[in-house]
Design a protein around this motif. Structure first.
Motif, PDB file in Angstrom:
ATOM      1  N   ALA A 181       0.830  -1.215   0.000  1.00  0.00           N
ATOM      2  CA  ALA A 181       0.000   0.000   0.000  1.00  0.00           C
ATOM      3  C   ALA A 181       0.856   1.252   0.000  1.00  0.00           C
ATOM      4  N   VAL A 182       2.005   1.200   0.661  1.00  0.00           N
ATOM      5  CA  VAL A 182       2.860   2.380   0.712  1.00  0.00           C
ATOM      6  C   VAL A 182       3.585   2.588  -0.597  1.00  0.00           C
ATOM      7  N   LEU A 183       4.199   1.522  -1.103  1.00  0.00           N
ATOM      8  CA  LEU A 183       4.989   1.690  -2.306  1.00  0.00           C
ATOM      9  C   LEU A 183       4.120   1.932  -3.528  1.00  0.00           C
TER      10      LEU A 183
ATOM     11  N   THR B 290       6.342   8.595   8.304  1.00  0.00           N
ATOM     12  CA  THR B 290       6.786   9.638   7.390  1.00  0.00           C
ATOM     13  C   THR B 290       7.778  10.500   8.156  1.00  0.00           C
ATOM     14  N   ARG B 291       8.559  11.241   7.442  1.00  0.00           N
ATOM     15  CA  ARG B 291       9.550  12.113   8.081  1.00  0.00           C
ATOM     16  C   ARG B 291       8.871  13.139   8.995  1.00  0.00           C
ATOM     17  N   ASP B 292       7.764  13.728   8.528  1.00  0.00           N
ATOM     18  CA  ASP B 292       7.033  14.717   9.334  1.00  0.00           C
ATOM     19  C   ASP B 292       6.465  14.099  10.601  1.00  0.00           C
TER      20      ASP B 292
ATOM     21  N   GLY C 290       6.491   0.772  -6.329  1.00  0.00           N
ATOM     22  CA  GLY C 290       6.596   2.223  -6.480  1.00  0.00           C
ATOM     23  C   GLY C 290       8.019   2.723  -6.564  1.00  0.00           C
ATOM     24  N   GLY C 291       8.985   1.836  -6.499  1.00  0.00           N
ATOM     25  CA  GLY C 291      10.382   2.245  -6.542  1.00  0.00           C
ATOM     26  C   GLY C 291      11.064   2.084  -5.198  1.00  0.00           C
TER      27      GLY C 291
ATOM     28  N   MET D 224      10.929   2.315  11.301  1.00  0.00           N
ATOM     29  CA  MET D 224      11.713   2.970  10.266  1.00  0.00           C
ATOM     30  C   MET D 224      11.093   4.327   9.987  1.00  0.00           C
ATOM     31  N   VAL D 225      11.923   5.244   9.518  1.00  0.00           N
ATOM     32  CA  VAL D 225      11.451   6.541   9.058  1.00  0.00           C
ATOM     33  C   VAL D 225      11.786   6.617   7.577  1.00  0.00           C
ATOM     34  N   ALA D 226      10.785   6.922   6.757  1.00  0.00           N
ATOM     35  CA  ALA D 226      11.008   7.044   5.316  1.00  0.00           C
ATOM     36  C   ALA D 226      11.555   8.424   5.011  1.00  0.00           C
ATOM     37  N   GLU D 227      12.599   8.471   4.201  1.00  0.00           N
ATOM     38  CA  GLU D 227      13.200   9.755   3.826  1.00  0.00           C
ATOM     39  C   GLU D 227      12.212  10.596   3.023  1.00  0.00           C
ATOM     40  N   SER D 228      11.489   9.972   2.108  1.00  0.00           N
ATOM     41  CA  SER D 228      10.479  10.663   1.297  1.00  0.00           C
ATOM     42  C   SER D 228       9.643   9.608   0.581  1.00  0.00           C
ATOM     43  N   GLY D 229       8.588  10.059  -0.087  1.00  0.00           N
ATOM     44  CA  GLY D 229       7.799   9.171  -0.921  1.00  0.00           C
ATOM     45  C   GLY D 229       6.750   8.348  -0.201  1.00  0.00           C
ATOM     46  N   LEU D 230       6.610   8.518   1.093  1.00  0.00           N
ATOM     47  CA  LEU D 230       5.620   7.766   1.850  1.00  0.00           C
ATOM     48  C   LEU D 230       4.407   8.664   2.074  1.00  0.00           C
TER      49      LEU D 230
END
Length: 173
Positions: free
Chosen positions: A20-22, A93-95, A115-116, A141-147
């Protein structure tokens, strides 16, 4: 940097991030790219906690986009999650990580999916509570971006006990 696909997990601290995320939750409910997260459905009012008898439970009603969303406390901050039983870890997410007081660090892990690539920072959550279902020292985990939205994955779900879906209701115990 470690890599992971949906079907394999390396021992180097890399996780599999749920589909769902990717794929992005907004692919199932098309939205303009400028508004990927704010317009996603909120946890329904019918989601509720029940503390009856000896077993704590939390129920979440399925959203119109067919996903289950919940608001949980992460180190005291209220964070909106997509409950993703296919994600091996909680992924913020980072935020959201910043709002929960999780310090910035190095993005040393990577997930690869439809999604990459998503670069990830391993961390731990001191306290994560969804209604009466609380866990401490939750690997995350914290995603750098794209989440587009934070994920409530197996690193939390396995600590609380069981997850079942009955019709349009997800029940966590």
């Amino acid at each position: 940097m470690g890599r992971v696909s949906f079907s394999q997990v390396s021992l180097g601290g890399v996780i599999a991030v749920g589909a769902a995320v990717l794929l992005g939750a907004q692919l199932l409910t098309p939205q303009p790219p400028a508004q990927p997260v704010p317009n996603a459905p909120r946890a329904p009012a019918a989601a509720r906690e029940q503390i009856g008898g000896s077993e704590a439970r939390y129920e979440i009603k399925r959203s119109p986009d067919n996903h289950f969303y919940a608001e949980a406390q992460v180190n005291g901050a209220l964070i909106r999650f997509l409950v993703d039983t296919g994600a091996s870890s909680v992924v913020l997410t980072r935020d959201d990580a910043q709002r929960a007081g999780i310090a910035a660090g190095e993005f040393t892990a990577e997930a690869v999916g439809a999604g990459g690539r998503v670069r990830l920072m391993p961390t731990a959550i001191g306290r994560l509570a969804l209604g009466p279902l609380e866990a401490s020292d939750v690997p995350a985990m914290v995603a750098e971006s794209g989440l587009p939205v934070s994920l409530l994955g197996q690193s939390y779900l396995a600590k609380i006990g069981s997850v079942s879906i009955q019709g349009d209701m997800m029940v966590l115990r």
